[in-house]
Design a protein around this motif. Sequence first.
Motif, short mmCIF file in Angstrom:
data_model
loop_
_atom_site.label_atom_id
_atom_site.label_comp_id
_atom_site.label_asym_id
_atom_site.label_seq_id
_atom_site.Cartn_x
_atom_site.Cartn_y
_atom_site.Cartn_z
N VAL A 206 0.84 -1.19 0.00
CA VAL A 206 0.00 0.00 0.00
C VAL A 206 0.88 1.25 0.00
CG1 VAL A 206 -1.87 1.23 1.16
CG2 VAL A 206 -1.74 -1.27 1.31
N PHE A 207 0.71 2.09 -1.02
CA PHE A 207 1.46 3.34 -1.13
C PHE A 207 0.51 4.51 -0.90
CE2 PHE A 207 3.60 0.36 -4.03
CZ PHE A 207 4.89 0.37 -3.49
N VAL A 236 -3.06 0.57 -4.09
CA VAL A 236 -3.14 -0.78 -3.52
C VAL A 236 -2.66 -1.77 -4.58
CG1 VAL A 236 -4.64 -2.52 -2.51
CG2 VAL A 236 -5.07 -0.10 -2.05
N MET A 237 -1.58 -2.47 -4.27
CA MET A 237 -0.94 -3.35 -5.23
C MET A 237 -0.87 -4.77 -4.66
SD MET A 237 2.89 -2.93 -6.87
CE MET A 237 3.78 -3.48 -5.39
N PRO A 238 -1.37 -5.77 -5.37
CA PRO A 238 -1.24 -7.15 -4.87
C PRO A 238 0.23 -7.54 -4.75
CG PRO A 238 -2.83 -7.02 -6.68
CD PRO A 238 -2.12 -5.71 -6.64
N ARG A 248 -4.10 -0.45 -8.16
CA ARG A 248 -5.26 0.44 -8.31
C ARG A 248 -5.02 1.66 -7.43
NH1 ARG A 248 -10.41 -3.04 -6.88
NH2 ARG A 248 -11.46 -1.11 -7.52
N TRP A 249 -5.35 2.83 -7.97
CA TRP A 249 -5.17 4.08 -7.25
C TRP A 249 -6.53 4.65 -6.87
CZ3 TRP A 249 -0.42 5.64 -5.75
CH2 TRP A 249 0.69 5.10 -6.40
N LEU A 313 -12.14 -2.50 -1.92
CA LEU A 313 -11.67 -2.85 -3.26
C LEU A 313 -12.82 -3.26 -4.18
CD1 LEU A 313 -8.50 -4.91 -2.26
CD2 LEU A 313 -8.59 -2.54 -3.04
N ALA A 314 -13.83 -3.90 -3.60
CA ALA A 314 -14.96 -4.35 -4.42
C ALA A 314 -15.80 -3.18 -4.90
CB ALA A 314 -15.82 -5.33 -3.62
N ALA A 315 -16.06 -2.22 -4.00
CA ALA A 315 -16.90 -1.08 -4.36
C ALA A 315 -16.11 0.04 -5.02
CB ALA A 315 -17.60 -0.55 -3.11
#
Length: 454
Positions: A206-207, A236-238, A248-249, A313-315
């Motif tokens: 997480v950045f 958020v990066m796996p 995803r930003w 993350l889902a929403a």
Amino acid sequence: MTANKPYLTGHFTPVADEVTATELTVEGSLPPELNGRLLRNGHNPKPGVTPTHWFKGSGMVHGIRLREGRAEWYRNRWVHTPALDGAPYMTEQGPDLTASTAGTHVIEHAGRLLALCEANLPFELGPDLETVGAYDFNGKLRTAMTAHPKEDPVTGELHFFASSPVPPYLIHYVADAKGEIVHEAEVPGATSSLKHDFAITRGHVVFVEGNVVFDPTDHSGIPYGWSDEHVSRIGVMPRGADGARHIRWFSIEPGSMLHVANAYEDDEGRIVLEGPTVDREGFRLSWNWWIGAPGRGSEPTARSYTRRWVVDLAAGTVDEQIIDDLPVEFPTLNEEYLGVENRYQYAISFPDENGLGGYGLVKYDRTTGARRIRQIGDARMPSEAVFVPAASATREDDGYLLTVVSDLKQDASQLLVLDAAGLDRIATVHLPRRVTAGIHGSWVPDGDLDEYQG
């Protein structure tokens, strides 16, 4: 010359030399299981040197060796980098990654002690704090390295990053438990926003990008400034070999965060992230303090309040709120809970923007919402509280907090060993000098240096 430089006065007054003292006086009883070194790094320019920014002061590491109920030694050593002797960071060939202050943090990983500054290569230290030299992970690190790497408590992997004001803006690295870099990936979508710290969870990296961005017009030596136009974001990066492809930003409210308390996935799979943040005015007050400009606050943390973000993350949404109105910084925790849900967090409280409120050590109970403060005393400032788990721990807060106190009235310092559960004092170690207020540090158990790689 120092009158307008708050970072060279009071608790921040540099010490002028390196000393060693043995068999330190102890009040109370040191737990005999505390066998190791408390190491603390911070900016301490040499006599006659006045840096233009607090962050530009040369790094000095202070160490206290505890063993079998005794305080064996205290010693302080400058990190002997080329910058200590005046070598410039920027040369005709570009940045000299060895010309480091090396003054932000000191950690141990894979048997090596590393002094860190985010604009440069790490500097390796020996067990007695002597400087070994710049360390590039056997030639695999060709960039700078963050001062806030994260060691996974399960795998022993060290996650870290390189942040740059020019492309590539962000590179993520992983070194395995043996200290070998096994992963390197440029992170898409990053910008020139200042990224000082980050977080890992069991499944993600997480950045945080705030409103402080690269500003070539700044002349303090640290070319960053506040931008209202920049959009603050969480990335958020796996975790995994191709995680960067799937980052995803998420946009968040304006602000700037230097230090993460922790992050984790909750039962619903959401990312929960916490840490102290400042708003635009808080940044102005702190930046002016760091450079000694008019209009500064009484402390660089005068408007630093703990914020919580919940990333769904889902929403594709982020819920955020300030969860405490106490000015704090230097959040810490039992690092066995790094990346998973933790109940307890610790921090240092500071006077507010009007100079009200004293220094204290704060314990948060995230389950009940309770906040406990141990006041440190008039003209006494504690360092970041390092958590050391008890040998027979059964609860998250079974352990000790170690903090070095700067005492202006006595012109002295002490190491306080506190019970992490109740913040009660267990022992006080009297140090041979007042230790300059610094930044970050680590507890290094003796066993972690048994196979020191030198």
